[in-house]
Design a protein around this motif. Structure first.
Motif, mmCIF file in Angstrom:
data_model
loop_
_atom_site.group_PDB
_atom_site.id
_atom_site.type_symbol
_atom_site.label_atom_id
_atom_site.label_comp_id
_atom_site.label_asym_id
_atom_site.label_seq_id
_atom_site.Cartn_x
_atom_site.Cartn_y
_atom_site.Cartn_z
ATOM 1 N N PHE A 1 4.835 5.949 -6.364
ATOM 2 C CA PHE A 1 5.778 4.867 -6.660
ATOM 3 C C PHE A 1 6.665 4.580 -5.456
ATOM 4 O O PHE A 1 6.949 3.429 -5.132
ATOM 5 C CB PHE A 1 6.645 5.219 -7.873
ATOM 6 C CG PHE A 1 5.856 5.278 -9.161
ATOM 7 C CD1 PHE A 1 5.077 4.218 -9.560
ATOM 8 C CD2 PHE A 1 5.909 6.400 -9.964
ATOM 9 C CE1 PHE A 1 4.355 4.257 -10.741
ATOM 10 C CE2 PHE A 1 5.189 6.460 -11.146
ATOM 11 C CZ PHE A 1 4.410 5.389 -11.528
ATOM 12 N N ARG A 2 7.109 5.631 -4.769
ATOM 13 C CA ARG A 2 7.967 5.462 -3.596
ATOM 14 C C ARG A 2 7.210 4.716 -2.503
ATOM 15 O O ARG A 2 7.746 3.823 -1.844
ATOM 16 C CB ARG A 2 8.425 6.830 -3.089
ATOM 17 C CG ARG A 2 9.534 6.751 -2.081
ATOM 18 C CD ARG A 2 10.009 8.090 -1.569
ATOM 19 N NE ARG A 2 9.933 9.185 -2.505
ATOM 20 C CZ ARG A 2 9.235 10.304 -2.308
ATOM 21 N NH1 ARG A 2 8.573 10.486 -1.197
ATOM 22 N NH2 ARG A 2 9.217 11.259 -3.207
ATOM 23 N N GLU A 3 5.933 5.070 -2.335
ATOM 24 C CA GLU A 3 5.126 4.412 -1.305
ATOM 25 C C GLU A 3 4.879 2.942 -1.648
ATOM 26 O O GLU A 3 4.935 2.076 -0.764
ATOM 27 C CB GLU A 3 3.794 5.138 -1.137
ATOM 28 C CG GLU A 3 2.988 4.631 0.027
ATOM 29 C CD GLU A 3 1.746 5.446 0.294
ATOM 30 O OE1 GLU A 3 0.836 4.898 0.941
ATOM 31 O OE2 GLU A 3 1.681 6.603 -0.140
ATOM 32 N N MET A 4 4.621 2.650 -2.922
ATOM 33 C CA MET A 4 4.416 1.257 -3.332
ATOM 34 C C MET A 4 5.669 0.439 -3.049
ATOM 35 O O MET A 4 5.593 -0.690 -2.553
ATOM 36 C CB MET A 4 4.079 1.176 -4.824
ATOM 37 C CG MET A 4 2.662 1.568 -5.137
ATOM 38 S SD MET A 4 2.190 1.593 -6.875
ATOM 39 C CE MET A 4 3.471 0.797 -7.747
ATOM 40 N N LYS A 5 6.833 1.007 -3.354
ATOM 41 C CA LYS A 5 8.092 0.301 -3.115
ATOM 42 C C LYS A 5 8.293 0.076 -1.618
ATOM 43 O O LYS A 5 8.732 -0.997 -1.190
ATOM 44 C CB LYS A 5 9.247 1.121 -3.687
ATOM 45 C CG LYS A 5 10.575 0.443 -3.581
ATOM 46 C CD LYS A 5 11.684 1.315 -4.167
ATOM 47 C CE LYS A 5 13.027 0.666 -4.014
ATOM 48 N NZ LYS A 5 14.124 1.531 -4.442
ATOM 49 N N ALA A 6 7.944 1.065 -0.810
ATOM 50 C CA ALA A 6 8.122 0.949 0.636
ATOM 51 C C ALA A 6 7.193 -0.102 1.235
ATOM 52 O O ALA A 6 7.548 -0.775 2.210
ATOM 53 C CB ALA A 6 7.874 2.296 1.296
ATOM 54 N N ARG A 7 6.015 -0.268 0.662
ATOM 55 C CA ARG A 7 5.035 -1.209 1.212
ATOM 56 C C ARG A 7 5.265 -2.648 0.777
ATOM 57 O O ARG A 7 4.551 -3.550 1.211
ATOM 58 C CB ARG A 7 3.620 -0.780 0.834
ATOM 59 C CG ARG A 7 3.170 0.448 1.577
ATOM 60 C CD ARG A 7 1.799 0.886 1.091
ATOM 61 N NE ARG A 7 1.380 2.099 1.747
ATOM 62 C CZ ARG A 7 0.500 2.148 2.741
ATOM 63 N NH1 ARG A 7 -0.025 1.036 3.197
ATOM 64 N NH2 ARG A 7 0.160 3.295 3.276
ATOM 65 N N ALA B 1 7.718 -4.557 1.512
ATOM 66 C CA ALA B 1 8.253 -5.342 2.621
ATOM 67 C C ALA B 1 7.993 -4.590 3.922
ATOM 68 O O ALA B 1 7.816 -3.370 3.920
ATOM 69 C CB ALA B 1 9.749 -5.573 2.429
ATOM 70 N N TYR B 2 7.975 -5.320 5.020
ATOM 71 C CA TYR B 2 7.754 -4.718 6.332
ATOM 72 C C TYR B 2 8.939 -3.838 6.707
ATOM 73 O O TYR B 2 10.099 -4.201 6.478
ATOM 74 C CB TYR B 2 7.568 -5.811 7.385
ATOM 75 C CG TYR B 2 7.384 -5.264 8.773
ATOM 76 C CD1 TYR B 2 6.191 -4.658 9.141
ATOM 77 C CD2 TYR B 2 8.403 -5.345 9.707
ATOM 78 C CE1 TYR B 2 6.017 -4.159 10.409
ATOM 79 C CE2 TYR B 2 8.243 -4.842 10.984
ATOM 80 C CZ TYR B 2 7.044 -4.245 11.326
ATOM 81 O OH TYR B 2 6.883 -3.732 12.579
#
Length: 75
Positions: A27-33, A35-36
């Motif tokens: 979930f953290r990775e999805m949120k980070a991806r 936006a640039y």
């Protein structure tokens, strides 16, 4: 990633799946991806995460050695 559905209990299987995904950091990775992230921001974030991990490790080590009080347990 796999989750076993027992007795047609899909709700429980979903809870287990969400917990596994949370633990893996998906979930953290999805949120980070979404936006640039500028390279400088990425370095800053990774450095902060490393410091946080090191402090957590040092705190656990100190608790094991008896220098700090451990977690409070509910009786």
């Amino acid at each position: 990633m796999q989750v076993v559905v027992r007795d047609n209990n899909v709700d429980q299987a979903l809870r287990v799946l969400k917990k596994k995904l949370q633990r893996e950091g998906v979930f953290r990775e999805m949120k980070a991806r979404r936006a640039y992230e500028k390279p400088s921001e990425r370095r800053t974030r990774e450095k902060a995460e490393a410091i946080r991990r090191a402090r957590k490790l040092a705190r656990k080590q100190a608790q094991r050695e008896g220098l700090l009080p451990g977690k409070k347990r509910a009786a």
